[in-house]
Scaffold this motif. Structure first.
Motif, PDB file in Angstrom:
ATOM      1  N   ALA A 166       0.846  -1.196   0.000  1.00 21.26           N
ATOM      2  CA  ALA A 166       0.000   0.000   0.000  1.00 21.26           C
ATOM      3  C   ALA A 166       0.881   1.245   0.000  1.00 21.26           C
ATOM      4  O   ALA A 166       2.039   1.210   0.418  1.00 21.26           O
ATOM      5  CB  ALA A 166      -0.908  -0.006   1.228  1.00 21.26           C
ATOM      6  N   PRO A 167       0.364   2.379  -0.500  1.00 20.70           N
ATOM      7  CA  PRO A 167       1.160   3.608  -0.494  1.00 20.70           C
ATOM      8  C   PRO A 167       1.641   3.971   0.901  1.00 20.70           C
ATOM      9  O   PRO A 167       0.960   3.714   1.904  1.00 20.70           O
ATOM     10  CB  PRO A 167       0.184   4.657  -1.046  1.00 20.70           C
ATOM     11  CG  PRO A 167      -0.806   3.870  -1.835  1.00 20.70           C
ATOM     12  CD  PRO A 167      -0.946   2.552  -1.128  1.00 20.70           C
ATOM     13  N   ARG A 205       5.879   1.422  -8.372  1.00 23.57           N
ATOM     14  CA  ARG A 205       6.622   2.249  -9.328  1.00 23.57           C
ATOM     15  C   ARG A 205       7.581   1.400 -10.150  1.00 23.57           C
ATOM     16  O   ARG A 205       7.783   1.658 -11.347  1.00 23.57           O
ATOM     17  CB  ARG A 205       7.364   3.351  -8.584  1.00 23.57           C
ATOM     18  CG  ARG A 205       6.437   4.325  -7.883  1.00 23.57           C
ATOM     19  CD  ARG A 205       7.188   5.367  -7.088  1.00 23.57           C
ATOM     20  NE  ARG A 205       7.887   6.312  -7.933  1.00 23.57           N
ATOM     21  CZ  ARG A 205       8.558   7.374  -7.476  1.00 23.57           C
ATOM     22  NH1 ARG A 205       8.585   7.607  -6.164  1.00 23.57           N
ATOM     23  NH2 ARG A 205       9.164   8.186  -8.292  1.00 23.57           N
ATOM     24  N   ILE A 206       8.187   0.372  -9.534  1.00 22.79           N
ATOM     25  CA  ILE A 206       9.049  -0.538 -10.289  1.00 22.79           C
ATOM     26  C   ILE A 206       8.228  -1.276 -11.337  1.00 22.79           C
ATOM     27  O   ILE A 206       8.675  -1.474 -12.475  1.00 22.79           O
ATOM     28  CB  ILE A 206       9.737  -1.529  -9.332  1.00 22.79           C
ATOM     29  CG1 ILE A 206      10.613  -0.783  -8.324  1.00 22.79           C
ATOM     30  CG2 ILE A 206      10.570  -2.533 -10.106  1.00 22.79           C
ATOM     31  CD1 ILE A 206      11.766  -0.027  -8.933  1.00 22.79           C
ATOM     32  N   ARG A 207       7.019  -1.691 -10.965  1.00 23.56           N
ATOM     33  CA  ARG A 207       6.159  -2.397 -11.914  1.00 23.56           C
ATOM     34  C   ARG A 207       5.754  -1.483 -13.068  1.00 23.56           C
ATOM     35  O   ARG A 207       5.703  -1.920 -14.236  1.00 23.56           O
ATOM     36  CB  ARG A 207       4.912  -2.914 -11.188  1.00 23.56           C
ATOM     37  CG  ARG A 207       3.865  -3.519 -12.097  1.00 23.56           C
ATOM     38  CD  ARG A 207       4.333  -4.799 -12.754  1.00 23.56           C
ATOM     39  NE  ARG A 207       3.478  -5.149 -13.879  1.00 23.56           N
ATOM     40  CZ  ARG A 207       3.598  -6.255 -14.594  1.00 23.56           C
ATOM     41  NH1 ARG A 207       4.553  -7.126 -14.293  1.00 23.56           N
ATOM     42  NH2 ARG A 207       2.793  -6.505 -15.604  1.00 23.56           N
ATOM     43  N   ILE A 208       5.474  -0.213 -12.799  1.00 23.69           N
ATOM     44  CA  ILE A 208       5.101   0.724 -13.863  1.00 23.69           C
ATOM     45  C   ILE A 208       6.277   0.934 -14.816  1.00 23.69           C
ATOM     46  O   ILE A 208       6.093   1.014 -16.040  1.00 23.69           O
ATOM     47  CB  ILE A 208       4.630   2.053 -13.247  1.00 23.69           C
ATOM     48  CG1 ILE A 208       3.324   1.844 -12.476  1.00 23.69           C
ATOM     49  CG2 ILE A 208       4.442   3.114 -14.316  1.00 23.69           C
ATOM     50  CD1 ILE A 208       2.848   3.075 -11.739  1.00 23.69           C
ATOM     51  N   ILE A 209       7.492   1.018 -14.278  1.00 26.10           N
ATOM     52  CA  ILE A 209       8.677   1.127 -15.145  1.00 26.10           C
ATOM     53  C   ILE A 209       8.790  -0.091 -16.044  1.00 26.10           C
ATOM     54  O   ILE A 209       9.076   0.016 -17.247  1.00 26.10           O
ATOM     55  CB  ILE A 209       9.940   1.307 -14.277  1.00 26.10           C
ATOM     56  CG1 ILE A 209       9.906   2.667 -13.566  1.00 26.10           C
ATOM     57  CG2 ILE A 209      11.203   1.184 -15.125  1.00 26.10           C
ATOM     58  CD1 ILE A 209      11.047   2.865 -12.587  1.00 26.10           C
ATOM     59  N   PHE A 210       8.575  -1.286 -15.482  1.00 25.24           N
ATOM     60  CA  PHE A 210       8.629  -2.513 -16.274  1.00 25.24           C
ATOM     61  C   PHE A 210       7.585  -2.485 -17.381  1.00 25.24           C
ATOM     62  O   PHE A 210       7.867  -2.859 -18.531  1.00 25.24           O
ATOM     63  CB  PHE A 210       8.414  -3.717 -15.351  1.00 25.24           C
ATOM     64  CG  PHE A 210       8.301  -5.025 -16.082  1.00 25.24           C
ATOM     65  CD1 PHE A 210       9.426  -5.675 -16.555  1.00 25.24           C
ATOM     66  CD2 PHE A 210       7.062  -5.601 -16.293  1.00 25.24           C
ATOM     67  CE1 PHE A 210       9.320  -6.877 -17.237  1.00 25.24           C
ATOM     68  CE2 PHE A 210       6.937  -6.797 -16.964  1.00 25.24           C
ATOM     69  CZ  PHE A 210       8.072  -7.446 -17.439  1.00 25.24           C
ATOM     70  N   ASP A 216       8.596  14.229  -8.535  1.00 27.17           N
ATOM     71  CA  ASP A 216       7.488  14.156  -9.477  1.00 27.17           C
ATOM     72  C   ASP A 216       7.503  12.758 -10.101  1.00 27.17           C
ATOM     73  O   ASP A 216       8.413  12.418 -10.859  1.00 27.17           O
ATOM     74  CB  ASP A 216       7.617  15.234 -10.549  1.00 27.17           C
ATOM     75  CG  ASP A 216       6.425  15.275 -11.488  1.00 27.17           C
ATOM     76  OD1 ASP A 216       5.524  14.421 -11.348  1.00 27.17           O
ATOM     77  OD2 ASP A 216       6.387  16.153 -12.360  1.00 27.17           O
ATOM     78  N   GLU A 217       6.509  11.936  -9.773  1.00 23.80           N
ATOM     79  CA  GLU A 217       6.511  10.545 -10.220  1.00 23.80           C
ATOM     80  C   GLU A 217       6.497  10.444 -11.741  1.00 23.80           C
ATOM     81  O   GLU A 217       7.195   9.604 -12.311  1.00 23.80           O
ATOM     82  CB  GLU A 217       5.307   9.806  -9.627  1.00 23.80           C
ATOM     83  CG  GLU A 217       5.374   9.638  -8.110  1.00 23.80           C
ATOM     84  CD  GLU A 217       4.263   8.755  -7.594  1.00 23.80           C
ATOM     85  OE1 GLU A 217       3.477   8.255  -8.429  1.00 23.80           O
ATOM     86  OE2 GLU A 217       4.175   8.568  -6.364  1.00 23.80           O
ATOM     87  N   GLN A 218       5.692  11.271 -12.417  1.00 22.97           N
ATOM     88  CA  GLN A 218       5.639  11.200 -13.869  1.00 22.97           C
ATOM     89  C   GLN A 218       6.958  11.633 -14.485  1.00 22.97           C
ATOM     90  O   GLN A 218       7.405  11.046 -15.471  1.00 22.97           O
ATOM     91  CB  GLN A 218       4.495  12.086 -14.382  1.00 22.97           C
ATOM     92  CG  GLN A 218       4.245  11.966 -15.878  1.00 22.97           C
ATOM     93  CD  GLN A 218       3.866  10.566 -16.291  1.00 22.97           C
ATOM     94  OE1 GLN A 218       3.088   9.903 -15.615  1.00 22.97           O
ATOM     95  NE2 GLN A 218       4.409  10.102 -17.404  1.00 22.97           N
ATOM     96  N   SER A 219       7.595  12.640 -13.912  1.00 27.88           N
ATOM     97  CA  SER A 219       8.896  13.072 -14.417  1.00 27.88           C
ATOM     98  C   SER A 219       9.952  11.988 -14.232  1.00 27.88           C
ATOM     99  O   SER A 219      10.781  11.752 -15.126  1.00 27.88           O
ATOM    100  CB  SER A 219       9.327  14.357 -13.707  1.00 27.88           C
ATOM    101  OG  SER A 219      10.610  14.756 -14.109  1.00 27.88           O
ATOM    102  N   VAL A 222      -4.556  -3.385 -11.969  1.00 25.85           N
ATOM    103  CA  VAL A 222      -3.919  -4.484 -12.701  1.00 25.85           C
ATOM    104  C   VAL A 222      -2.467  -4.654 -12.273  1.00 25.85           C
ATOM    105  O   VAL A 222      -1.984  -5.779 -12.049  1.00 25.85           O
ATOM    106  CB  VAL A 222      -4.021  -4.227 -14.218  1.00 25.85           C
ATOM    107  CG1 VAL A 222      -3.192  -5.243 -14.988  1.00 25.85           C
ATOM    108  CG2 VAL A 222      -5.472  -4.286 -14.669  1.00 25.85           C
ATOM    109  N   GLU A 223      -1.751  -3.528 -12.141  1.00 23.65           N
ATOM    110  CA  GLU A 223      -0.356  -3.619 -11.713  1.00 23.65           C
ATOM    111  C   GLU A 223      -0.249  -4.187 -10.297  1.00 23.65           C
ATOM    112  O   GLU A 223       0.643  -4.997 -10.004  1.00 23.65           O
ATOM    113  CB  GLU A 223       0.295  -2.228 -11.768  1.00 23.65           C
ATOM    114  CG  GLU A 223       0.255  -1.552 -13.127  1.00 23.65           C
ATOM    115  CD  GLU A 223       1.040  -2.301 -14.187  1.00 23.65           C
ATOM    116  OE1 GLU A 223       1.739  -3.274 -13.841  1.00 23.65           O
ATOM    117  OE2 GLU A 223       0.935  -1.929 -15.370  1.00 23.65           O
ATOM    118  N   MET A 224      -1.152  -3.773  -9.411  1.00 23.81           N
ATOM    119  CA  MET A 224      -1.144  -4.324  -8.059  1.00 23.81           C
ATOM    120  C   MET A 224      -1.446  -5.813  -8.064  1.00 23.81           C
ATOM    121  O   MET A 224      -0.956  -6.571  -7.216  1.00 23.81           O
ATOM    122  CB  MET A 224      -2.155  -3.581  -7.190  1.00 23.81           C
ATOM    123  CG  MET A 224      -1.726  -2.179  -6.789  1.00 23.81           C
ATOM    124  SD  MET A 224      -0.181  -2.157  -5.851  1.00 23.81           S
ATOM    125  CE  MET A 224      -0.606  -3.190  -4.453  1.00 23.81           C
TER     126      MET A 224
END
Length: 739
Positions: free
Chosen positions: A39-40, A57-62, A237-240, A464-466
């Motif tokens: 969880a956050p 965040r690691i999963r989003i990068i993948f 900034d997460e998107q950056s 989905v990522e979770m």
């Protein structure tokens, strides 16, 4: 499998024993429990000095790297047999894997290096999500936040901590008070003249309030100005961060002096400086109060409220709407200016050049009629025309076209021709203003719908990522489950079915997930009062109340090797690699004390209430043969009350033992158990891929046949004697293509 438990018990008492749920329900419950592990990070009162990079965040990068490598992966899949294609569909090249983590470590200024070969287990040049997960477990990637960054973000980012929210609220209230003080200071009732008949000034109380507000503004501005030189805004900034990690642009560290210059010349910071500048200058310059323009700028600081997360969404939608409506606005402005020029000129010709008065040297217009008593006739009355030039009529055209009017009788039309021009101007302005406003309104509706759809899609993608993350934790680190306990509250009805079936969703009253502290070397006794939460998978319903739970832990082993191998030796809560063995033994006594203010689900009588009971799920035993071994305890129920007092206890015997070899076998079993679920999908994809290739080949053959037929017709028309030879050649080529 335990024998089924009859319901109700033969003695008529409410059951208080262990039960078993179907495997499909247990998978859902395990997923629900593990979803709380990643969880956050909860917000703290003070901003922490270390911010861990979450597994999400690691999963989003993948996922982004998988999208980038789509073309390269398609080329690879064409060269592989069908049996091996499925394992390569969600993988990234080693080069992209190495580049992404090198850029990430450079961005957060991590001095440790990165070697992708260390995580490429099969050395095939491709990295799967499982190997990404190993990076998260081993590297322990964190952002070390300096004191300057913690101070700056406390004053600049309300979401960084609870203290930052308080500071943001104080600054916003200060802006409101300062603006109100400035406005009230212009009222005669709030002004004094000392000495008498001198220039009025605000009363002393307003000046004191203004000085206090000025001091707060100075502290807030200086706190950010003196710390911004050492603040890496790009990493917060997460998107950056995502764009930088998966991108290809060169990286460089911003110079500290450039950070300071960028901060000073940012428009919002220039407004902040202009807000405090008049007050500071007035302390040294006698006419400092004369900086009226700068003092008015302080009113614009109210826009600082838009930095609040609650207001950012509407402002973003409005900005996008105006951006997408620029063409409509251009048309509106162009037509409005064109109408002002045309109708302003017509009004000047209608009422600006009626009659020249040589005495007053101005043009006069007819304004009405008056009765002459001597000649006993009506005579025209002329007055100086307010439309002395065409630019003077532009003001009349503007206020008429915008339907403002201002009530200026001197600027109204008085002649018949002038009134005709005025009516046409009004009708023209109504049409011109109505059309773009409708376009802008439609654009706003579209943007708002797109924004809501985008938020839903983002939430769905996060879910989905979770799901992937939870499945990976469940497969690679099942020991996480022994520190979690799920408590669900249900309503019992007469005639309920088998206890080994999970209760129907209509009887759901809430749930709570506890993280247990189970050390190997000491006893633990804790009591929690936990607020009940809802479960979106059960349905949208109101959940109220809280539950009091007490647990007592008595360890059964004090082996130091077991403690060293235990995951609870890691205080940061991250997943650790399997050691040589992991052992956990002891007894956990769970006591359900009471619950307060539960939702009422029993409406059978006017003064009735629910019959609440609880199911407690935990994992006291290590997995076996690739399957988790859950234990579920069902508490007794309390009749007709929303504030039950159970005082019921149950003891779970913990016997958790898993070696490194057993963990490997468990992971393999989990992989095998998950393959049949996608077997049919894989076969269908293979058949579809084959049919697609055949179709593409037939299209190419058809094109070649059409080309050959065209050439044959051309040769037949020019050389009739060679028609038979060409026909035979065409047939041979066609046979070769078909082969």
């Amino acid at each position: 499998m335990k024998p089924p438990l009859a319901y109700p018990p033969s003695d008529g008492q409410s059951p208080n024993q262990e039960v078993q749920f179907p495997a499909r329900d247990l998978d859902v419950l395990n997923f629900r429990m593990l979803s709380t592990v990643e969880a956050p990070m909860p917000k703290r009162f003070f901003m922490p000095g270390v911010l861990p990079i979450s597994l999400l965040r690691i999963r989003i990068i993948f996922t982004e790297l998988v999208k980038q490598a789509e073309d390269e992966r398609k080329k690879l899949l064409r060269r592989l047999p069908l049996a091996e294609q499925e394992s390569k569909r969600d993988q990234v090249p080693t080069e992209a894997f190495q580049r992404a983590f090198e850029r990430l470590l450079f961005l957060i200024e991590d001095p440790t290096g990165f070697d992708s070969s260390e995580f490429d287990a099969d050395s095939d040049g491709w990295i799967s999500w499982r190997e990404f997960f190993f990076v998260y477990r081993k590297k322990n990637i964190q952002i070390k936040v300096s004191w300057c960054e913690r101070i700056f973000l406390t004053f600049d980012d309300p979401d960084s901590s609870y203290l930052a929210q308080i500071v943001s609220l104080v600054v916003l209230l200060t802006i409101i008070v300062s603006s109100a003080t400035f406005i009230l200071g212009t009222l005669p009732q709030c002004q004094i003249q000392d000495p008498e008949y001198s220039e009025p000034k605000a009363v002393k109380a307003l000046e004191v309030i203004e000085e206090v507000c000025l001091g707060l503004f100075c502290v807030e501005y200086l706190a950010r100005l003196l710390t911004v030189w050492n603040v890496r805004l790009e990493i917060f900034d997460e998107q950056s961060v995502l764009d930088t990690v998966v991108g290809f642009d060169p990286l460089y560290r911003r110079l500290r002096f450039m950070r300071l210059l960028r901060f000073v010349f940012t428009p919002s910071n220039l407004i902040d400086l202009a807000a405090i500048l008049p007050g500071l200058l007035s302390q040294f310059i006698s006419n400092g109060e004369g900086f009226v323009v700068l003092r008015l700028i302080r009113l614009t600081r109210i826009f600082r409220a838009f930095k609040s997360p609650a207001l950012q969404e509407p402002v973003a939608v409005l900005y996008i709407t105006l951006t997408q409506s620029t063409k409509a606005l251009y048309v509106l402005v162009f037509n409005l200016l064109l109408g002002i020029v045309i109708f302003g000129s017509l009004m000047y010709l209608a009422e600006g050049q009626d009659r020249w008065n040589e005495d007053t040297q101005v043009f006069e217009r007819k304004t009405g009629l008056t009765w002459d008593t001597e000649s006993r006739q009506w005579e025209d009355v002329y007055e100086a025309s307010p439309f002395r030039s065409i630019p003077d009529t532009f003001w009349w055209a503007m206020v008429t076209a915008t339907t403002v009017g201002y009530g200026e009788l001197s600027n109204t039309a008085t002649t018949p021709y002038g009134k005709i021009v005025a009516v046409i101007t009004m009708l023209f302005s109504l049409v011109i203003l109505a059309l773009p406003v409708g376009v802008i309104g439609g654009t706003f509706s579209t943007v708002w719908d797109d924004y809501k759809t985008g938020r839903k899609n983002a939430a769905r993608n996060t879910e989905v990522e979770m799901h992937y993350i939870t499945k990976e934790i469940q497969r690679l680190d099942p020991a996480r489950l022994n520190k979690l306990m799920l408590i669900e509250v249900w309503h019992e009805k007469e005639g309920d079915g088998d206890l080994n079936d999970r209760p129907d969703d209509s009887k759901y009253m809430g749930e709570a997930i506890l993280r247990l502290e189970l050390p190997h070397d000491k006893e633990v006794t804790k009591t929690y009062k936990v607020r009940l939460n809802s479960n979106p998978e059960v349905g949208q319903r109101t959940v109220t109340g809280s539950i009091v739970v007490k647990y007592e832990w008595k360890p059964g082993s004090t082996d130091p090797k077991a403690r060293a191998a235990s995951p609870d030796s890691q205080d940061d809560g991250r997943v650790v690699q399997w050691a040589s063995s992991f052992q956990l033994s002891g007894q956990l006594k769970v006591t359900l004390v009471q619950a307060d203010r539960l939702v009422n689900l029993d409406f059978s009588s006017r003064y009735g209430g629910p019959n609440p009971f609880c199911t407690v799920l935990c994992h006291p035993m290590s997995p076996q043969d690739g399957c988790h071994r859950e234990v579920i305890w069902r508490s007794p129920s309390v009749k007709h009350t929303c504030n039950p007092k159970w005082d019921a206890s149950h003891t779970f015997d913990f016997r958790w033992h898993m070696t490194k070899e057993q963990a490997t076998r468990f992971q393999d079993c989990m992989e095998l158990s998950s393959r049949p679920q996608t077997a049919s999908k894989t076969k269908l994809e293979q058949v579809a891929h084959t049919i697609k290739e055949i179709g593409e080949g037939l299209i190419e053959v058809r094109k070649d046949m059409y080309s050959l037929s065209t050439r044959l017709d051309q040769l037949a028309a020019t050389r009739p004697g060679k028609v038979m030879a060409v026909t035979a050649n065409k047939a041979a080529v066609s046979v070769e293509h078909l082969r």
